[in-house]
Design a protein around this motif. Structure first.
Motif, PDB file in Angstrom:
ATOM      1  N   ALA A  36       4.036  12.615  -0.780  1.00 58.02           N
ATOM      2  CA  ALA A  36       2.720  12.408  -0.874  1.00 58.02           C
ATOM      3  C   ALA A  36       2.306  11.129  -1.016  1.00 58.02           C
ATOM      4  CB  ALA A  36       1.789  14.086  -1.612  1.00 58.02           C
ATOM      5  N   SER A  37       2.762  10.781  -1.677  1.00 58.12           N
ATOM      6  CA  SER A  37       2.629   9.135  -2.672  1.00 58.12           C
ATOM      7  C   SER A  37       3.078   7.483  -1.425  1.00 58.12           C
ATOM      8  CB  SER A  37       3.608   8.369  -3.587  1.00 58.12           C
ATOM      9  OG  SER A  37       3.566   9.293  -4.801  1.00 58.12           O
ATOM     10  N   THR A  38       3.633   8.526  -0.069  1.00 55.71           N
ATOM     11  CA  THR A  38       3.705   6.860   0.435  1.00 55.71           C
ATOM     12  C   THR A  38       3.288   7.175   1.963  1.00 55.71           C
ATOM     13  OG1 THR A  38       6.126   7.765   1.355  1.00 55.71           O
ATOM     14  CG2 THR A  38       5.742   6.111  -0.379  1.00 55.71           C
ATOM     15  N   VAL A  39       2.607   6.594   3.021  1.00 58.10           N
ATOM     16  CA  VAL A  39       1.829   6.377   3.928  1.00 58.10           C
ATOM     17  C   VAL A  39       3.224   7.315   5.050  1.00 58.10           C
ATOM     18  CG1 VAL A  39       0.899   5.563   6.448  1.00 58.10           C
ATOM     19  CG2 VAL A  39       0.565   4.668   3.848  1.00 58.10           C
ATOM     20  N   ASN A  40       4.735   6.247   4.956  1.00 59.05           N
ATOM     21  CA  ASN A  40       5.323   7.298   6.129  1.00 59.05           C
ATOM     22  C   ASN A  40       5.473   9.075   5.727  1.00 59.05           C
ATOM     23  OD1 ASN A  40       6.605   6.527   3.925  1.00 59.05           O
ATOM     24  ND2 ASN A  40       8.319   4.775   4.443  1.00 59.05           N
ATOM     25  N   GLY A  68      -1.050  -2.297  -0.897  1.00 60.80           N
ATOM     26  CA  GLY A  68      -1.873  -1.642  -0.521  1.00 60.80           C
ATOM     27  C   GLY A  68      -1.735  -0.568   1.074  1.00 60.80           C
ATOM     28  N   SER A  69      -1.372  -1.189   2.039  1.00 58.53           N
ATOM     29  CA  SER A  69       0.151  -0.493   2.747  1.00 58.53           C
ATOM     30  C   SER A  69       0.691   0.202   2.997  1.00 58.53           C
ATOM     31  CB  SER A  69       0.480  -1.561   4.106  1.00 58.53           C
ATOM     32  OG  SER A  69       1.440  -2.198   3.582  1.00 58.53           O
ATOM     33  N   THR A  70       1.399   0.519   1.673  1.00 61.47           N
ATOM     34  CA  THR A  70       2.646   1.416   1.715  1.00 61.47           C
ATOM     35  C   THR A  70       2.198   2.813   1.042  1.00 61.47           C
ATOM     36  OG1 THR A  70       4.152  -0.491   1.206  1.00 61.47           O
ATOM     37  CG2 THR A  70       5.006   1.734   0.320  1.00 61.47           C
ATOM     38  N   PHE A  71       1.341   2.334   0.127  1.00 65.18           N
ATOM     39  CA  PHE A  71       1.484   4.117  -0.915  1.00 65.18           C
ATOM     40  C   PHE A  71      -0.345   4.745  -0.317  1.00 65.18           C
ATOM     41  CE2 PHE A  71       3.290   1.548  -3.451  1.00 65.18           C
ATOM     42  CZ  PHE A  71       4.412   1.545  -3.740  1.00 65.18           C
ATOM     43  N   THR A  72      -0.413   5.880  -0.216  1.00 61.89           N
ATOM     44  CA  THR A  72      -1.671   6.561  -0.175  1.00 61.89           C
ATOM     45  C   THR A  72      -2.065   6.827  -0.705  1.00 61.89           C
ATOM     46  OG1 THR A  72      -0.355   9.094  -0.660  1.00 61.89           O
ATOM     47  CG2 THR A  72      -0.084   8.434   1.459  1.00 61.89           C
ATOM     48  N   LEU A  73      -3.773   7.498  -0.809  1.00 65.63           N
ATOM     49  CA  LEU A  73      -4.593   7.544  -2.355  1.00 65.63           C
ATOM     50  C   LEU A  73      -3.778   8.058  -3.595  1.00 65.63           C
ATOM     51  CD1 LEU A  73      -8.032   7.350  -3.027  1.00 65.63           C
ATOM     52  CD2 LEU A  73      -8.130   9.271  -2.360  1.00 65.63           C
ATOM     53  N   PHE A  74      -2.824   9.092  -3.411  1.00 67.74           N
ATOM     54  CA  PHE A  74      -2.327   9.493  -4.013  1.00 67.74           C
ATOM     55  C   PHE A  74      -1.355   8.714  -4.996  1.00 67.74           C
ATOM     56  CE2 PHE A  74       1.677  12.059  -5.789  1.00 67.74           C
ATOM     57  CZ  PHE A  74       0.937  12.530  -6.674  1.00 67.74           C
ATOM     58  N   GLY A  75      -0.972   7.650  -4.158  1.00 69.96           N
ATOM     59  CA  GLY A  75       0.056   6.496  -4.512  1.00 69.96           C
ATOM     60  C   GLY A  75      -0.688   6.213  -5.010  1.00 69.96           C
ATOM     61  N   GLN A  76      -1.094   6.245  -4.931  1.00 67.13           N
ATOM     62  CA  GLN A  76      -2.597   4.271  -5.430  1.00 67.13           C
ATOM     63  C   GLN A  76      -3.121   4.539  -6.545  1.00 67.13           C
ATOM     64  OE1 GLN A  76      -5.206   3.417  -2.621  1.00 67.13           O
ATOM     65  NE2 GLN A  76      -3.681   2.156  -1.451  1.00 67.13           N
ATOM     66  N   LEU A  77      -3.240   5.793  -7.151  1.00 61.87           N
ATOM     67  CA  LEU A  77      -4.235   6.485  -8.179  1.00 61.87           C
ATOM     68  C   LEU A  77      -2.801   6.316  -8.802  1.00 61.87           C
ATOM     69  CD1 LEU A  77      -6.869   8.937  -6.655  1.00 61.87           C
ATOM     70  CD2 LEU A  77      -7.293   6.765  -7.789  1.00 61.87           C
ATOM     71  N   VAL A  78      -1.689   6.810  -9.002  1.00 62.90           N
ATOM     72  CA  VAL A  78      -0.628   7.425  -9.722  1.00 62.90           C
ATOM     73  C   VAL A  78      -0.601   5.722 -10.295  1.00 62.90           C
ATOM     74  CG1 VAL A  78       2.023   7.985  -9.747  1.00 62.90           C
ATOM     75  CG2 VAL A  78       1.078   9.237  -8.293  1.00 62.90           C
ATOM     76  N   ILE A  79      -0.479   4.875  -9.194  1.00 62.69           N
ATOM     77  CA  ILE A  79      -0.021   3.604  -9.567  1.00 62.69           C
ATOM     78  C   ILE A  79      -1.644   2.869 -10.355  1.00 62.69           C
ATOM     79  CG2 ILE A  79      -0.221   1.002  -8.834  1.00 62.69           C
ATOM     80  CD1 ILE A  79       1.387   2.022  -7.216  1.00 62.69           C
ATOM     81  N   LEU A  80      -2.511   3.517 -10.363  1.00 59.26           N
ATOM     82  CA  LEU A  80      -3.276   3.204 -11.062  1.00 59.26           C
ATOM     83  C   LEU A  80      -3.854   4.001 -12.951  1.00 59.26           C
ATOM     84  CD1 LEU A  80      -6.816   1.165 -10.869  1.00 59.26           C
ATOM     85  CD2 LEU A  80      -7.354   3.232 -10.235  1.00 59.26           C
ATOM     86  N   SER A  81      -3.211   4.869 -12.543  1.00 58.86           N
ATOM     87  CA  SER A  81      -2.909   5.485 -13.973  1.00 58.86           C
ATOM     88  C   SER A  81      -1.782   5.284 -14.606  1.00 58.86           C
ATOM     89  CB  SER A  81      -2.207   7.166 -13.608  1.00 58.86           C
ATOM     90  OG  SER A  81      -3.579   7.715 -12.896  1.00 58.86           O
ATOM     91  N   LEU A  82      -1.064   5.065 -14.166  1.00 60.84           N
ATOM     92  CA  LEU A  82      -0.334   4.014 -15.236  1.00 60.84           C
ATOM     93  C   LEU A  82      -0.422   2.677 -15.599  1.00 60.84           C
ATOM     94  CD1 LEU A  82       2.893   4.941 -12.916  1.00 60.84           C
ATOM     95  CD2 LEU A  82       3.070   6.194 -14.710  1.00 60.84           C
ATOM     96  N   ILE A  83      -0.577   1.805 -14.480  1.00 58.06           N
ATOM     97  CA  ILE A  83      -1.714   0.829 -15.552  1.00 58.06           C
ATOM     98  C   ILE A  83      -2.218   1.308 -16.709  1.00 58.06           C
ATOM     99  CG2 ILE A  83      -3.029  -1.018 -14.585  1.00 58.06           C
ATOM    100  CD1 ILE A  83      -2.380  -0.881 -12.009  1.00 58.06           C
ATOM    101  N   GLN A  84      -3.765   2.058 -16.545  1.00 55.51           N
ATOM    102  CA  GLN A  84      -4.261   2.249 -17.506  1.00 55.51           C
ATOM    103  C   GLN A  84      -3.805   2.708 -18.642  1.00 55.51           C
ATOM    104  OE1 GLN A  84      -8.420   2.182 -17.204  1.00 55.51           O
ATOM    105  NE2 GLN A  84      -7.178   1.343 -18.622  1.00 55.51           N
ATOM    106  N   ILE A  85      -2.121   3.709 -18.556  1.00 51.68           N
ATOM    107  CA  ILE A  85      -1.816   3.939 -19.400  1.00 51.68           C
ATOM    108  C   ILE A  85      -1.207   3.180 -19.912  1.00 51.68           C
ATOM    109  CG2 ILE A  85       0.093   5.867 -20.734  1.00 51.68           C
ATOM    110  CD1 ILE A  85      -1.522   7.698 -18.540  1.00 51.68           C
TER     111      ILE A  85
END
Length: 448
Positions: A36-40, A68-85
């Motif tokens: 679910a994390s990646t577009v492919n 921007g092109s590799t991750f789905t919305l779920f994957g991007q939100l995972v990354i954003l959560s890791l950044i914030q924490i």
């Protein structure tokens, strides 16, 4: 879970921080390997997932795949959560949830929070954690709104809002992840005053340290600033101004960077590239096309980094200022290092020297290792990438996606060491010194 583990094994604050960051990275790695994390729909390979999770948690911004092109919305939100924490520290969030659930903050947790926020005492750390969360929310909200309004001219409204808040959170936490695609970062906005000034403001505010922000906010009532705040603000201003001027003149005639731009574009481009090495990682000029002199300047700025108690990395502005002050005092034949009519204690100078030397050792060791594992890569690219990883900056000359498996692991290890290493060293140096019951006789050696 971390709290129970800490209590069971009686871990001290430095070990708890290392464990906490490692656990967050492990969870992020697992999530990024999910389909679910990646577009492919295949998920990231484990090493690329580990690298990306480490980069996000350590708020670095180095990437092996385009976000921007590799991750789905779920994957991007995972990354954003890791950044914030990772940017604010997991203990800050743990304190937040404990307060919501009306649980008492134990002495052990206060000590860990003290270490996480790089404070000298535990007095007021819970109040500071509350202030950090409120200030962060307000800063990211304002930055997100301003960027969303600007991006609305280029993208559909929903996309503009998402992009605005993603880049606001990413840059306030000095992470540098972007969604623009093709590893382009924010180069399309090099001469855009709104994007440049808003993002620069987010980077600087996130990088000067929350204690400084708190003192500046309270200045209207207290009418006083601590020596720490004065040194941070003056050093930050000096580095930004000097960096902007030098980049402007060094790149003025470069046809691949500043030359094609208007005078305003040249100034904005120079300003952004002076601010972002302070461990932010996003860029508006092509880093790989810069002159070698400019790249060397950026390496120095990255190594210095942000300020203590902030979302940024590096050896920190106060460390740099203390060492420069010591050199100037020595040249002038003075015994004391004086800042704003106050004397810097000798053990602070030793601490600054230790942090700097450890940082230099890490950069040199990993650079040498990558010179062996990446024989085809130019030396300046390797040094640039390693310094960027250690300082948790995220700027890249394009080497990271081309690294071997061993190279990716070494850079990931460097990012982790750059994020938790200086904190652990600082805490260890702050511990009670053992009383010495005897001293050896003085000896002399020739220096210089």
């Amino acid at each position: 879970m971390i709290r129970k583990f800490v209590e069971k094994f009686h871990l001290d604050p430095p070990k708890t921080l290392v464990l906490g960051f490692a656990l967050i990275i492990m969870i992020g790695t697992i999530l990024l390997t999910l389909p679910a994390s990646t577009v492919n729909g295949m998920g990231l390979p484990w090493l690329d997932a580990l690298f990306t999770a480490t980069s996000a948690t350590c708020v670095t911004g180095l990437v092996v795949v385009d976000t921007g092109s590799t991750f789905t919305l779920f994957g991007q939100l995972v990354i954003l959560s890791l950044i914030q924490i990772g940017g604010l520290g997991f203990m800050t969030f743990a304190t937040f949830f404990a307060l919501i659930m009306r649980k008492k903050i134990s002495l052990r947790e206060r000590l860990i929070l003290q270490e996480s926020l790089n404070q000298m005492t535990i007095e007021g750390v819970v109040r500071l954690a509350k202030m950090i969360l409120i200030f962060t929310a307000l800063a990211e909200l304002l930055g997100g709104i301003l960027l969303s309004i600007r991006f609305a001219f280029d993208f559909p409204l929903g996309t503009a809002i998402y992009y605005g808040f993603f880049h606001s959170i990413s840059n306030f936490n000095n992470a540098g992840f972007d969604l623009m695609g093709d590893f382009a970062s924010l180069t399309r906005y090099v001469d855009d005053p709104v994007v440049t000034l808003v993002v620069c403001a987010l980077i600087i505010i996130g990088g000067i340290g929350f204690m400084v922000v708190s003192e500046v906010y309270d200045y209207r009532h207290t009418h006083r600033l601590s020596l720490h705040t004065k040194v941070v603000l003056s050093t930050t201003a000096l580095l930004v101004i000097v960096g902007t001027v030098l980049i402007f003149f060094l790149e003025y005639t470069n046809p691949k960077t500043l030359q094609p731009l208007s005078m305003m574009g040249k100034i904005l481009g120079s300003l952004y590239q002076s601010v972002t090495p302070r461990t932010a990682g996003s860029n508006t000029l092509s880093i790989g096309d810069m002159h070698q002199s400019t790249l060397f300047l950026i390496i120095l700025l990255m190594f210095i980094g942000a300020s203590p108690g902030s979302t940024g990395g590096g050896i920190k502005t106060t460390t740099f200022a203390t060492l420069v002050g010591a050199v100037i005092a020595q040249i002038k034949g003075k015994e004391d290092v004086i800042f704003f009519r106050q004397r810097i204690l000798p053990h602070m100078i030793y601490k600054s020297l230790t942090v700097t030397m450890v940082g230099l050792f890490i950069v040199m060791a990993i650079t040498m290792a990558l010179s062996i594992t990446e024989p085809g890569a130019p030396f300046e690219m390797i040094l640039f990438e390693v310094t960027s990883a250690f300082a948790t900056t995220g700027l890249s000359m394009g080497l990271t996606p081309e690294l071997s498996s061993v190279g990716k692991f070494l850079i990931a290890l460097t990012m982790f060491a750059g994020r938790v290493g200086p904190l652990t060293i600082a805490f260890a140096l702050a511990q009670r010194k053992q009383k010495e019951y005897y001293r050896y006789p003085k000896g002399k050696i020739t220096i210089g």
